[in-house]
Design an enzyme around this catalytic site. Sequence first.
Site, mmCIF file in Angstrom:
data_model
loop_
_atom_site.group_PDB
_atom_site.id
_atom_site.type_symbol
_atom_site.label_atom_id
_atom_site.label_comp_id
_atom_site.label_asym_id
_atom_site.label_seq_id
_atom_site.Cartn_x
_atom_site.Cartn_y
_atom_site.Cartn_z
ATOM 1 N N GLY A 136 0.792 -1.218 0.000
ATOM 2 C CA GLY A 136 0.000 0.000 0.000
ATOM 3 C C GLY A 136 0.829 1.274 0.000
ATOM 4 N N VAL A 215 11.032 4.255 5.593
ATOM 5 C CA VAL A 215 9.764 4.426 6.313
ATOM 6 C C VAL A 215 9.184 3.056 6.643
ATOM 7 C CG1 VAL A 215 9.194 6.723 5.438
ATOM 8 C CG2 VAL A 215 8.544 4.705 4.098
ATOM 9 N N ARG A 217 10.864 -0.247 8.843
ATOM 10 C CA ARG A 217 11.273 -0.437 10.225
ATOM 11 C C ARG A 217 12.782 -0.234 10.290
ATOM 12 N NH1 ARG A 217 6.748 0.136 11.153
ATOM 13 N NH2 ARG A 217 5.314 -1.070 12.480
ATOM 14 N N GLU A 246 15.708 2.381 18.430
ATOM 15 C CA GLU A 246 14.646 3.383 18.437
ATOM 16 C C GLU A 246 14.016 3.447 19.826
ATOM 17 O OE1 GLU A 246 10.404 3.607 16.290
ATOM 18 O OE2 GLU A 246 12.075 3.583 14.853
ATOM 19 N N HIS A 265 9.509 8.438 14.031
ATOM 20 C CA HIS A 265 8.514 7.403 13.739
ATOM 21 C C HIS A 265 7.102 8.012 13.725
ATOM 22 C CE1 HIS A 265 7.930 2.770 13.954
ATOM 23 N NE2 HIS A 265 7.009 3.324 13.177
#
Length: 304
Positions: A136, A215, A217, A246, A265
Amino acid sequence: MKIFVGFGDYPLTTKALKEAGAEIVDSLEKAEGFVFTQTPGTEFPLLPDGVRWVQFPNAGLNAYFTAGQIDDKRRWSNASGVYGQQVAEAAMALLLGLIHMHPTMVRADSWAPSTQIDQQTRWLDGATVAIVGAGGIGKHLAAMLKPFGAKSLAVSRTGTPTQDFDATEPISNLHQVLADADHVVLCVPLTADTYHLIGKAELKAMQSTAILINVARGEVVDTEALVDALDAQEISGAGLDVTDPEPLPDDHPLWGRSNVIITPHVANTLTSMDRMLAPVVAENYRRFLAGEKMLTEVDIHKGY
């Protein structure tokens, strides 16, 4: 069917489920279905035997698979593709910001870099952008690239051509794609196969003028290899909405670079999730009751 929505408050999703005929209950122990809401600091719970369907608010489920929390006793659905447009927009912002050298001006707080920026600014017109991950997010990104005059080159597992992209290649041809692309955007799910998909060899395969956007992980990229590639000027820059580790520590060597943009994020924000999830969760509920495949049903063998 009895559904527990928790542990955060998702009023729009709850309303959509009620309108679809669900009975909303106040505890997981009473539930047959569980809509797990994205609430910072809330861990995924141990599920009672009565829960037959679980809906996640996020697309990437690698942590749950690694922890052994996803099994074949229930049906599972995620948010794959639900936030595609927002995340694609964030990827475009990172890429445009870097090729137009916005960090250089922001950090300078001065007109002084004007000559450098005049000489080094680039445009997307005529560029080939490799999109690693043809789901998507990738499809929305390809559509956004068209008005800029850029070509989309998707990388998928099989490389099957699709009208959503100008060209498609299989993952087995990744190194050649990286060499051919002017810029690279990563939007694949994190699985055992995509962990450190971009490492030292892949970064060396990229053009020295290319920008890497992640964008997906953080773990899709080998962070140490990325730092080395930036230091050696093997790539031109990086736009990262996700990092490994992160959050990225304040003293990490990725910070403070004029050719790196890092966002925390937020390509899709927690505050937007309820609004975006509501219609998808309601449709998944209807399909679950009908014994049909859900819109975002998870294939536990693929890991997404």
